[in-house]
Design a protein around this motif. Structure first.
Motif, mmCIF file in Angstrom:
data_model
loop_
_atom_site.group_PDB
_atom_site.id
_atom_site.type_symbol
_atom_site.label_atom_id
_atom_site.label_comp_id
_atom_site.label_asym_id
_atom_site.label_seq_id
_atom_site.Cartn_x
_atom_site.Cartn_y
_atom_site.Cartn_z
ATOM 1 N N THR A 1 -84.625 -48.631 -5.509
ATOM 2 C CA THR A 1 -83.775 -47.476 -5.234
ATOM 3 C C THR A 1 -83.916 -46.499 -6.392
ATOM 4 O O THR A 1 -83.920 -46.907 -7.555
ATOM 5 C CB THR A 1 -82.307 -47.939 -5.098
ATOM 6 N N VAL A 2 -84.054 -45.211 -6.075
ATOM 7 C CA VAL A 2 -84.208 -44.227 -7.148
ATOM 8 C C VAL A 2 -83.084 -43.192 -7.113
ATOM 9 O O VAL A 2 -82.563 -42.873 -6.067
ATOM 10 C CB VAL A 2 -85.584 -43.519 -7.063
ATOM 11 N N TYR A 3 -82.761 -42.701 -8.288
ATOM 12 C CA TYR A 3 -81.734 -41.657 -8.464
ATOM 13 C C TYR A 3 -80.362 -42.075 -7.975
ATOM 14 O O TYR A 3 -79.535 -41.244 -7.630
ATOM 15 C CB TYR A 3 -82.186 -40.327 -7.824
ATOM 16 N N PHE A 4 -80.119 -43.354 -7.955
ATOM 17 C CA PHE A 4 -78.777 -43.864 -7.705
ATOM 18 C C PHE A 4 -78.601 -45.092 -8.581
ATOM 19 O O PHE A 4 -79.512 -45.900 -8.636
ATOM 20 C CB PHE A 4 -78.573 -44.212 -6.221
ATOM 21 N N PRO A 5 -77.455 -45.316 -9.239
ATOM 22 C CA PRO A 5 -76.274 -44.456 -9.217
ATOM 23 C C PRO A 5 -76.456 -43.187 -10.050
ATOM 24 O O PRO A 5 -77.306 -43.132 -10.937
ATOM 25 C CB PRO A 5 -75.182 -45.347 -9.822
ATOM 26 N N LEU A 6 -75.631 -42.206 -9.765
ATOM 27 C CA LEU A 6 -75.795 -40.895 -10.375
ATOM 28 C C LEU A 6 -75.535 -40.903 -11.876
ATOM 29 O O LEU A 6 -75.939 -39.979 -12.575
ATOM 30 C CB LEU A 6 -74.855 -39.880 -9.696
ATOM 31 N N ILE A 7 -74.842 -41.950 -12.360
ATOM 32 C CA ILE A 7 -74.472 -41.949 -13.779
ATOM 33 C C ILE A 7 -75.606 -42.391 -14.706
ATOM 34 O O ILE A 7 -75.457 -42.343 -15.929
ATOM 35 C CB ILE A 7 -73.228 -42.839 -14.042
ATOM 36 N N VAL A 8 -76.737 -42.836 -14.135
ATOM 37 C CA VAL A 8 -77.870 -43.206 -15.000
ATOM 38 C C VAL A 8 -78.975 -42.192 -14.779
ATOM 39 O O VAL A 8 -79.349 -41.894 -13.637
ATOM 40 C CB VAL A 8 -78.387 -44.625 -14.665
ATOM 41 N N GLU A 9 -79.521 -41.676 -15.885
ATOM 42 C CA GLU A 9 -80.548 -40.647 -15.788
ATOM 43 C C GLU A 9 -81.847 -41.221 -15.245
ATOM 44 O O GLU A 9 -82.328 -42.253 -15.724
ATOM 45 C CB GLU A 9 -80.778 -40.058 -17.186
ATOM 46 N N GLU A 10 -82.462 -40.530 -14.269
ATOM 47 C CA GLU A 10 -83.737 -40.989 -13.690
ATOM 48 C C GLU A 10 -83.673 -42.484 -13.357
ATOM 49 O O GLU A 10 -84.567 -43.254 -13.675
ATOM 50 C CB GLU A 10 -84.891 -40.721 -14.674
ATOM 51 N N ALA A 11 -82.619 -42.856 -12.626
ATOM 52 C CA ALA A 11 -82.349 -44.272 -12.352
ATOM 53 C C ALA A 11 -83.387 -44.938 -11.448
ATOM 54 O O ALA A 11 -83.914 -44.338 -10.518
ATOM 55 C CB ALA A 11 -80.974 -44.399 -11.711
ATOM 56 N N LEU A 12 -83.626 -46.207 -11.781
ATOM 57 C CA LEU A 12 -84.439 -47.096 -10.935
ATOM 58 C C LEU A 12 -83.596 -48.356 -10.781
ATOM 59 O O LEU A 12 -83.377 -49.074 -11.755
ATOM 60 C CB LEU A 12 -85.741 -47.497 -11.645
#
Lengths: 503, 127, 445
Positions: free
Chosen positions: A426-437
């Motif tokens: 999953t990418v860009y979720f959750p919103l609280i982590v930058e450039e999330a994976l």
């Protein structure tokens, strides 16, 4: 795609036809047919007469194809698709575990597939017993005694639970207006709150990734109807303050709702009811292995405390003597859909639970957590993990540092993974982590697959440093490459129409 | 990057004055943050806007942002070019990408906005 | 354990790599008081052979459509599903796939969804269809909510001739007061147009009807649509998609939103779920339409491709301002519907519709001739009809069940006003022989 030209100079013929792009409407010929209606064995009627002038004047433009055309068309489409059976699918929060094939056989048994929801109860006792068994099993896993199998999806379950909570407060003469939702919540949470006519109040997370207790206590007052929480949460962590959290919520007369999306981490280890939650929804298509189907159908049963039980939607199944019956709770909010529930999905979940048993569910959660922590250990030196803690069944990495260093974004990494035959996390979720994976391996993957995934991600990080343009252009080996999503909106083409076809 | 003759607000809108009519759009920073704009939802001529309140939305593929008015007044013109060419917001954010024209109630509101240097400094601070 | 490939040896290796001694250490964040200190109390696990036997035993206790002649309808219909449908739907690449958020490896799902959307537009005459919703009832509910958003009004008028479970679902959703619902009781089995007209005002966002109605009757959609539009309201029509091969589509009568239960298109009855919610509307309202939608575009090499689009309406981006909280669609059921429609085509669908209607009229006339059933409604019907039984409905149904028939739906269970009415649905599977046998048996009562 290699081509060869014929000696006669006619058009280039590709070696391989493209798997997709040709619509079913463009297959076959005007005379092609597949299935025809059987000959009429009763007197014919004048349709327009019988229908009082409502007979269709122009036929719908549907495909004219033979069965062979259909078989080939969908086989090609299938080959352009990636499912769990195709390979590793580490989508965080989705629990893409293997879908047992016995489940598929079960829901197709005629006694389950060819029964009608309005049949007399005595003619569907097998189906009712199955639903009752599933209700009981989910109640045991959840630690909450009353269960409805009606909701068709997780979001639908959230809505059902929130409406149940609202009814509870209303019955107590206690009209409250707010629902608290953490900033890490899945989008369905605030959307559900709004649909129920409540106001969303966002609660920040603390540096350890859990709910900021101080902020929570400050936001809690007697105008709060509920707290919606995912635990383990959307960054894959178990909130160690869970008992304080639910305690604080109850202290102001509010209720605690658990988004059960991450239940795969804690089965047999901890139960939301025991954590102090009053209600939860369960995603059968996540935790209980029912297939995702390309987007659905799923099912989102809701489990609640005895106090909330009278407000659940009906009908639900209860025992009556030796048999089973459908009934509606005394103060039910009413139904949230037609008929009884996504029965075909319920059959699959029941089959899964009977296959593995209670100990099996615990082993599943233990392996899910073990595999996630193992992957985290293999990757955390190259891909910083958002929180330096033991994770549960999933963990979140940040692609922020990589972006700063190389200009390569998480989006590019995800697209490059496709070239290696792996579905991205999953990418860009959750919103609280930058450039999330967000990575969730699940328990149904071998160690070899996990090792390969880690090796591939490390390789991609190298590629980002040495050849970032390669990643900006990925993927290269998939049936189609990056698609123009802006054009899809601006030039909106949402349906084929015969009048659009050039002569 | 930030034309000197314009004024800017904290929500990344710019204002160009012509008499008492303000032309409003979004800054280069804002359009870059959004990515390719696919749709702009604007109000109608005759509608009234208030300082700090939303007057519409701008959409990219994966995000949607509200547009906040830097001034109060009545809308006298709306850029209908954006219906067919929303990308003007990206390509010419200070020119053909303008969004609405407002007859400003109170010109002192415009004076209170940031000039180009202050806006640049504000952006550096926020980063 | 057959669904966990990791071996015991490998588990030890993994623990060592993590740096813990046991799996339990990984659960140390769970506070003591929240830990489950006993095994889950569930039945023992079963081998596949035992499980298969158990399931067959359970299913064997249900009287399925192969062992009884059923005239049950009311939204769920036992149409024949061609073998090619299940062959396609059973392909693991389709059913084990996730939502197509990574379109490069999901073109199969996406193109199938686009084709489904196209077919629904063809059937309903509408410009845009979404990728499906849970069922007809929730699609109907979402249509009411959408109409409120589009018109910025807060009241809807609903016909009492719409399926009661759909009306109930709408009522549950708006209990918090987000929308006022005014129900107008049916008259003579159809919408009471005069009563509806009396309820319309400047606050009406939509008029919601279904044709066929819950009673199987056909509405005067043109007149109802005109009423709605005169009041500045949207016209929402629920339809039966299988009959759209022979019925003029709702678009022809000015429908602004069309909804329906699509189960009859290639999906098993399955005790009423999962169903297939259909939702189609005008292109101008696309930004207020709930649910997923797929669109056509091109990739960087100019190849045709499909993506989920107009995503900014949805919950994962818009959150509390989303058009709906809906996340999933019933993709697999929509796939089945697409294959079904390709398999039967327009001619086949028309033939099936004609067969259902002809057989329904044959049965209705025969039942009325027995003198034991009475006509109650004057309006025309298609493949479903309600008649009054001149005796005790429950007794009749019990008697007929013993003779191998599910003799329709007792409408008295939904509304006291409909006591004595029985709803019969007929499909192309009912042969003349079973229709005749039913008439014979029931007239002997």
């Amino acid at each position: 795609m290699s081509t060869f030209s014929t000696a006669g100079g006619s058009a280039e013929i590709p070696m391989q036809e493209s798997l997709t792009g040709t619509l079913i409407f463009e297959r076959g010929a005007a005379e092609s047919r597949c299935v025809e209606a059987p000959p009429l064995d009763v007197p014919t009627i004048s349709l327009d007469g019988v229908l009082g002038g409502r007979a269709r004047t122009a036929p719908p433009a549907l495909p004219h194809v033979t069965e062979v055309d259909i078989a080939r068309h969908y086989e090609q489409l299938a080959r352009a698709n990636f499912g769990v059976d195709s390979g590793f699918y580490p989508l965080g929060s989705c629990t893409m575990k293997y879908n047992p094939k016995i489940d598929e056989q079960a829901c197709r048994l005629p006694g389950f597939a060819r029964i009608h929801p309005y049949q007399p109860e005595e003619t569907v006792q097998g189906a009712l017993e199955l639903m009752w068994g599933l209700q009981e099993a989910l109640a045991e896993v959840a630690g909450l005694p009353a269960v409805t199998l009606q909701p068709a999806a997780g979001a639908h379950g959230e809505l059902t639970a929130l409406l149940t909570i609202r009814a509870f407060h209303t019955a107590n003469g206690d009209a409250r207006t707010k629902v608290l939702v953490p900033d890490s919540a899945h989008g369905t949470n605030p959307a559900t709150v709004a649909m129920c006519g409540y106001k969303v109040v966002q609660i920040p997370s603390d540096e350890r990734g859990g709910v900021d207790l101080e902020a929570l206590r400050a936001a809690l007052d007697t105008d709060v109807a509920a707290l919606m929480l995912t635990n383990p949460n959307t960054v894959g962590l178990f909130d160690e303050n869970i008992l304080e959290i639910t305690g604080a919520v109850h202290a102001v007369g509010a209720l605690a709702y658990c988004d059960g999306a991450n239940l795969n981490a804690i089965m047999g280890k901890s139960r939301p009811g025991d954590m102090g939650f009053d209600a939860m929804h369960i995603n059968l298509h996540k935790t209980f292995a029912t297939p995702h189907g390309g987007g659905g159908p799923g099912a989102g049963p809701v489990a609640v405390t005895e106090a909330l039980a009278p407000y659940l939607p009906g009908p639900l199944v209860t025992r009556e003597g030796e048999g089973f019956t459908l009934g509606t709770p005394a103060r039910s909010i009413g139904r949230v859909r037609s008929f009884v529930g996504n029965f075909g999905v319920l059959v699959r979940a029941y089959t899964y639970i009977r296959a593995v048993g209670g100990e099996g569910l615990r082993e599943i959660s233990e392996q899910a957590v073990l595999s996630a922590n193992y992957l985290k250990a293999l990757l955390e030196d190259v891909w910083p993990v958002a929180y330096d803690r033991t994770c549960m069944h999933e963990f979140v990495m940040s692609g922020g540092p990589l972006r700063k260093a190389t200009g390569v974004r998480t989006l590019d990494v995800a697209k490059r993974l496709l070239d290696y035959g792996i579905h991205p996390p999953t990418v860009y979720f959750p919103l609280i982590v930058e450039e999330a994976l967000m990575v969730e391996p699940t328990e149904t993957e071998s160690k070899a697959i996990l090792d390969r995934f880690a090796a591939v991600l490390r390789r991609i990080a190298d590629e980002a440093r040495t050849d970032p343009d390669l990643l900006h252009g990925a993927p290269y080996t998939t049936p189609v490459r990056r698609l123009d999503e802006a054009a899809a909106v601006k030039n909106a083409d949402l349906a084929w129409r015969p009048e659009d076809v050039e002569a | 990057m930030y034309p000197k003759e314009l004024k800017y607000d904290r929500e990344h809108e710019w204002v160009r004055m012509d008499g008492d009519v303000a032309t409003i759009g979004i800054s280069d920073f804002a359009q870059d943050q959004l990515g390719e704009v696919v749709y702009v939802d604007l109000p109608s001529v005759g509608d009234v806007v208030s300082t700090g309140e939303s007057f519409g939305e701008v959409e990219s593929v994966k995000s949607v942002s509200e547009l906040f008015s830097p001034v109060s007044g009545e809308i006298v013109e709306v850029n209908s070019e954006l219906d067919d060419a929303p990308e003007l917001v990206n390509n010419d954010s200070y020119g053909d990408g303008w969004m609405i024209k407002v007859k400003v109630d109170n010109l002192s509101e415009v004076d209170a906005l940031m000039d180009a240097d202050s806006y640049e400094a504000y952006l550096a601070e926020e980063a | 354990m057959r669904f966990i490939p990791v071996t015991c040896e490998e588990q030890v290796e993994m623990l060592a790599r993590i740096g813990v001694q046991s799996v339990d250490e990984l659960f140390s964040d769970i506070p003591e008081d929240a830990r489950l200190a006993r095994p889950l109390s569930l039945p023992e696990p079963m081998t596949e052979i035992a499980l298969a036997a158990h399931l067959e035993s359970l299913a064997g206790r249900d009287l399925d459509g192969g062992r009884v002649v059923s005239f049950l309808g009311a939204g769920i219909y036992d149409h024949y599903v061609p073998a090619i449908v299940d062959a396609v739907v059973s392909k693991p690449a389709f059913f084990t796939a996730y939502t197509p958020y990574q379109p490069e490896v999901s073109q199969g799902t996406l193109q199938a969804v686009y084709e489904f959307q196209s077919m629904i537009c063809q059937l309903t005459g509408m410009e845009v269809s979404n990728a499906s919703m849970y069922d007809g009832a929730t699609a109907f509910t979402e249509a009411a909510l959408m109409a409120a958003r589009v018109t910025k009004r807060d009241k809807v008028v609903v016909s009492g001739a719409v399926h009661p479970e759909w009306r109930e679902t709408l009522a549950t959703y708006v209990e918090s007061g987000t929308l006022e619902v005014v129900e107008v009781p049916a008259a003579d089995g159809v919408t009471d147009a005069a009563a509806v007209a009396g309820m319309l005002d400047g606050r009406t966002a939509a008029v919601l009807v279904s044709s066929p109605t819950f009673y199987g009757t056909l509405e005067d959609l043109g007149a109802l649509g005109a009423l709605a539009h005169e009041a500045g309201a949207l016209f929402v029509v629920a339809t039966d998609p299988v009959l759209l091969g022979v019925l003029e589509p709702p678009a022809a009568y000015g429908a602004d939103i069309v909804v329906g239960e699509g189960q009859g298109l290639g999906n098993a009855a399955s005790y009423g779920g999962p169903g297939l919610g259909l939702f189609a509307c005008r292109k101008e309202h696309i930004r207020q339409m709930p649910g997923r939608v797929a669109g056509k575009t091109v990739d960087v090499d100019g190849r045709t491709g499909f993506v989920l689009t107009f995503s900014t309406r949805e919950q994962h981006i818009r959150r509390e301002k989303a058009t709906s909280n809906i996340c999933s669609n019933h993709a697999l059921n929509a796939l089945a519907a697409g294959v079904y429609l390709a398999a039967v085509g327009a001619e086949g669908l028309a033939g099936i519709g004609e067969a259902c209607i002809a057989k329904a009229h044959y049965l209705e006339a025969a039942l009325v001739r027995t003198g034991r059933f009475e006509r109650v409604f004057a309006a025309p019907f298609a493949r479903e009809f309600a008649l009054r039984w001149t005796g005790d409905v429950a007794a009749m149904q019990r008697h007929m069940l013993a003779r191998g028939f599910l003799a329709g739906v007792d409408l008295g269970r939904f509304a006291a006003a409909d006591d004595g009415l029985v709803l019969f649905a007929v499909t192309e599977r009912h042969t003349r022989e079973v229709l005749d046998r039913f008439v014979e048996e029931v007239s002997a009562l």
